[in-house]
Design a protein around this motif. Structure first.
Motif, PDB file in Angstrom:
ATOM      1  N   ASP A  22       0.834  -1.211   0.000  1.00  0.00           N
ATOM      2  CA  ASP A  22       0.000   0.000   0.000  1.00  0.00           C
ATOM      3  C   ASP A  22       0.871   1.263   0.000  1.00  0.00           C
ATOM      4  O   ASP A  22       0.578   2.228  -0.711  1.00  0.00           O
ATOM      5  CB  ASP A  22      -0.933   0.017   1.214  1.00  0.00           C
ATOM      6  N   THR A  23       1.923   1.253   0.814  1.00  0.00           N
ATOM      7  CA  THR A  23       2.815   2.412   0.883  1.00  0.00           C
ATOM      8  C   THR A  23       3.504   2.644  -0.453  1.00  0.00           C
ATOM      9  O   THR A  23       3.551   3.773  -0.955  1.00  0.00           O
ATOM     10  CB  THR A  23       3.860   2.217   1.996  1.00  0.00           C
ATOM     11  N   LEU A  24       4.042   1.595  -1.040  1.00  0.00           N
ATOM     12  CA  LEU A  24       4.743   1.739  -2.312  1.00  0.00           C
ATOM     13  C   LEU A  24       3.799   2.190  -3.429  1.00  0.00           C
ATOM     14  O   LEU A  24       4.178   3.020  -4.252  1.00  0.00           O
ATOM     15  CB  LEU A  24       5.460   0.443  -2.666  1.00  0.00           C
ATOM     16  N   HIS A  25       2.586   1.665  -3.437  1.00  0.00           N
ATOM     17  CA  HIS A  25       1.595   2.147  -4.417  1.00  0.00           C
ATOM     18  C   HIS A  25       1.313   3.633  -4.214  1.00  0.00           C
ATOM     19  O   HIS A  25       1.238   4.390  -5.182  1.00  0.00           O
ATOM     20  CB  HIS A  25       0.293   1.349  -4.315  1.00  0.00           C
ATOM     21  N   ALA A  26       1.166   4.056  -2.957  1.00  0.00           N
ATOM     22  CA  ALA A  26       0.914   5.470  -2.657  1.00  0.00           C
ATOM     23  C   ALA A  26       2.072   6.354  -3.110  1.00  0.00           C
ATOM     24  O   ALA A  26       1.868   7.501  -3.511  1.00  0.00           O
ATOM     25  CB  ALA A  26       0.656   5.656  -1.160  1.00  0.00           C
TER      26      ALA A  26
END
Length: 121
Positions: A22-26
């Motif tokens: 989720d963090t990397l996508h964000a």
């Protein structure tokens, strides 16, 4: 930087992996996402297996640097420093070494920080 504290439970490994994704996508990072997720899983599993004392947890911290480097750190409170061994059931750090561009261990009080870095692009 983003971080999350996890309690001592095997269920947290999947949560740490999802937090990473989720963090990397964000951050708009899709390259090497599977490698990073797998490495975070291995570091979280090692923290639970060897580094998290009863009643404690581990911290997952993710950094995105301007030079297109992503760093994952797992902080635990256990003694000793993580290392690659010849045990047949303990190949997590061997995977981290094979997938990450760099990895290492830094002592802290109490415990240690096991980290891995990936260059993107």
């Amino acid at each position: 930087m983003r971080d999350r504290l996890y309690l001592r439970s095997p269920r947290t490994v999947a949560a740490a992996r999802q937090f990473t994704r989720d963090t990397l996508h964000a951050w708009g990072v899709d390259e090497r996402l599977d490698d990073m997720s797998l490495c975070v899983s291995e570091l979280a599993t090692n923290a639970l297996r060897y580094g998290v004392q009863p009643g404690r947890g581990y911290l997952l911290r993710l950094f995105g640097f301007e030079d297109a480097t992503v760093r994952a750190e797992v902080h635990d409170s256990g003694p000793g420093l993580s290392r690659i061994t010849d045990r047949p059931h303990g190949q997590g750090l061997t995977l981290v070494q094979a997938l990450a561009d760099e990895w290492g261990v830094v002592p802290r009080t109490p415990g240690k920080i096991v980290w891995c870095e990936f260059r993107i692009g």
